[in-house]
Design an enzyme around this catalytic site. Sequence first.
Site, PDB file in Angstrom:
ATOM      1  N   HIS A 220       8.277  -9.752   4.575  1.00  0.00           N
ATOM      2  CA  HIS A 220       8.706  -9.796   3.176  1.00  0.00           C
ATOM      3  C   HIS A 220       8.605 -11.182   2.565  1.00  0.00           C
ATOM      4  CE1 HIS A 220      11.028  -6.055   4.317  1.00  0.00           C
ATOM      5  NE2 HIS A 220      10.345  -5.670   3.263  1.00  0.00           N
TER       6      HIS A 220
ATOM      7  N   HIS B  62      12.431  -8.448   6.727  1.00  0.00           N
ATOM      8  CA  HIS B  62      11.769  -9.135   7.835  1.00  0.00           C
ATOM      9  C   HIS B  62      10.744 -10.158   7.356  1.00  0.00           C
ATOM     10  CE1 HIS B  62       8.194  -6.627   7.296  1.00  0.00           C
ATOM     11  NE2 HIS B  62       9.013  -5.592   7.166  1.00  0.00           N
TER      12      HIS B  62
ATOM     13  N   LYS C 178      16.775  -1.148   5.320  1.00  0.00           N
ATOM     14  CA  LYS C 178      15.728  -1.535   6.265  1.00  0.00           C
ATOM     15  C   LYS C 178      15.809  -3.049   6.434  1.00  0.00           C
ATOM     16  CE  LYS C 178      12.892   2.217   6.713  1.00  0.00           C
ATOM     17  NZ  LYS C 178      11.939   2.561   5.661  1.00  0.00           N
TER      18      LYS C 178
HETATM   19  N1  ARG Z   1       9.550  -1.290  -1.777  1.00  0.00           N
HETATM   20  C1  ARG Z   1       8.136  -1.326  -1.567  1.00  0.00           C
HETATM   21  C2  ARG Z   1       7.834  -1.674  -0.125  1.00  0.00           C
HETATM   22  O1  ARG Z   1       8.653  -2.257   0.541  1.00  0.00           O
HETATM   23  C3  ARG Z   1       7.443  -2.335  -2.427  1.00  0.00           C
HETATM   24  C4  ARG Z   1       7.575  -2.100  -3.903  1.00  0.00           C
HETATM   25  C5  ARG Z   1       6.467  -2.690  -4.667  1.00  0.00           C
HETATM   26  N2  ARG Z   1       6.596  -2.530  -6.089  1.00  0.00           N
HETATM   27  C6  ARG Z   1       6.262  -1.467  -6.789  1.00  0.00           C
HETATM   28  N3  ARG Z   1       6.487  -1.487  -8.084  1.00  0.00           N
HETATM   29  N4  ARG Z   1       5.702  -0.427  -6.231  1.00  0.00           N
HETATM   30  O2  ARG Z   1       6.739  -1.367   0.329  1.00  0.00           O
END
Ligand code: ARG
Length: 566
Positions: free
Chosen positions: A133, A130, A127
């Site tokens: 982030h 962006h 993905k």
């Molecule tokens: N990958 C997830 C996102 O982009 C965020 C992860 C956050 N960390 C976690 N331990 N859940 O929304």
Amino acid sequence: MIDFKKEVVNTIYNIENSLDKEEIEKLIEVPPNYDMGDYAFPCFRLAKTFRKAPNLIATELKEKIGANEYFEKIENVGPYLNFFINKEKLTETVLEEILEKKDDYGAQDIGKGRNIIVEFSSPNIAKPFHIGHIRSTVIGNSLYKICKFLGFNAIAINHLGDYGTQFGMLIAAYKKWGDKEVIENDPINELLKLYVKFNAEAEKDEALKDEARYWFRELENGNEEAVELWQWIRDVSLKEFNRVYDLLNITFDSYAGESFYSDKMDRVIKELEEKGLLKESEGAKIVDLEEYDMPPALIQKKDGSTLYITRDIAAAIYRKEHYDFYKNIYVVASQQNLHFKQWFKVVELMGYEWAKDCIHVPFGMVSLEDGTLSTRKGRVVYLEDVLKKAVDGARKIIEEKNPNLENKEEIAKQVGIGAVIFQELFNSRIKDYVFTWDRTLSFEGETGPYVQYTHARANSLLEKGNFNIDDDVDYTLLKEQDEIDLIRLLYNFPNIVIDAYEKLEPSFITRHVVEIAKAFNKFYNSCPILSSEEELKKARLSLVYVTKTVIKTGLGLLGMEVPDKM
Ligand code: ARG
């Protein structure tokens, strides 16, 4: 360095020990402005003990204290005793301390021997990386640096979103329409296209959904083809992300993302079962959280596949066993508040007392001037593009202002990227904010370039004035109000760092560094430096040096680089 607050405590304790030192310390206030003193001690609390009016007690205490070397004046105003720091002592202690400790001024060892995990950034692979982030990435990196500065053994973890049913879709889509070469040329965009196409087609054709589920199960079961494709997707994605991390100068100690826990979830499910926490619900397995006013945590789907939340639980258990963390910090958007509340609760229900050491650090949304961002609507603004644009902007300004500067490219990068980081960390993290180009790259006002420029100006003064750190200096010559105001801010810097850590709020540091830069420029405009007579010049150059040092440390804690020249 003299701790003046402690000296207030000692002074009061010496004449009045019906309160212990801790109690006294808690009572001490900081008046709204320095005209009312640096510290104030309210006497209400003593009124009970003495059965006297607080005003009277204040008067009597003042009499008893008499003269004190740390305070030039102790006044009683109504029920308060106001303490005014001895400016000569302040100046001397601050300058000596910073000159001695230099870059380590403000560093502490409160974290010694303790592991602290800061999980941040954590984008989803395949993905776009962006502009949204930027928040987790930059806030997390700063918290990581702050923890290190305070002596913790900090561990930066990028919990990559590299697992889940969407990879079933991607594999299925790739097998149908994918072209390796095309993807390798522009991985994220091409993978995104595949993903979007698959979703659109799946709306019309249920069978595709089954295919996606099939491939995700194959991936979970270790099917060689599925794993290979997935690994490739992960590699090309990470290569793109790393370009952004390089620009931002960010490194991680671990990239153990969601996939890392794929073989660690059976155990969690078993444990939940043994502890009587799992319930069946329409074929799926859940933990009921109704009692805690939350929707149930869905742990395993009907088809046996696990979920995001299951991986978070497995990850926390793994981290406790592997790192024995003191704190386990998650820098993740406030949209996920419920998710974290849910699984923190599940871990607590499992009987893990360390559930209380898992901390979610939420933050608000960033949007661009022309509206919010959305992946689905295809209006993605890549973080890499924003950063590059910032560097371009900085380069242009440098061309205008200082075309003969050496290392222009390097400095344009430090200023451009620094500007973005600074704006990002300027407001309290929970607030939403709008990213604006004009403000970010401005050299005026509360911006990164303004503070960096102040630092460069200080540097050039030191060079022009042949500053020598080993000179004997009479600090008592620094008496001007603008000098004292600046020194006070430098004195407070270590406390600000602690506050930033305790509240997990880098903006405390951003704000304080701006205040230091402003105070420095005021001092610079009102107090001649290079043209002063020799002794005064030396004292003022020392003040320039310590200010520059603290600015550099402060910006460093935000994750910014600081050019010597601009
Ligand atoms: N990958 C997830 C996102 O982009 C965020 C992860 C956050 N960390 C976690 N331990 N859940 O929304």
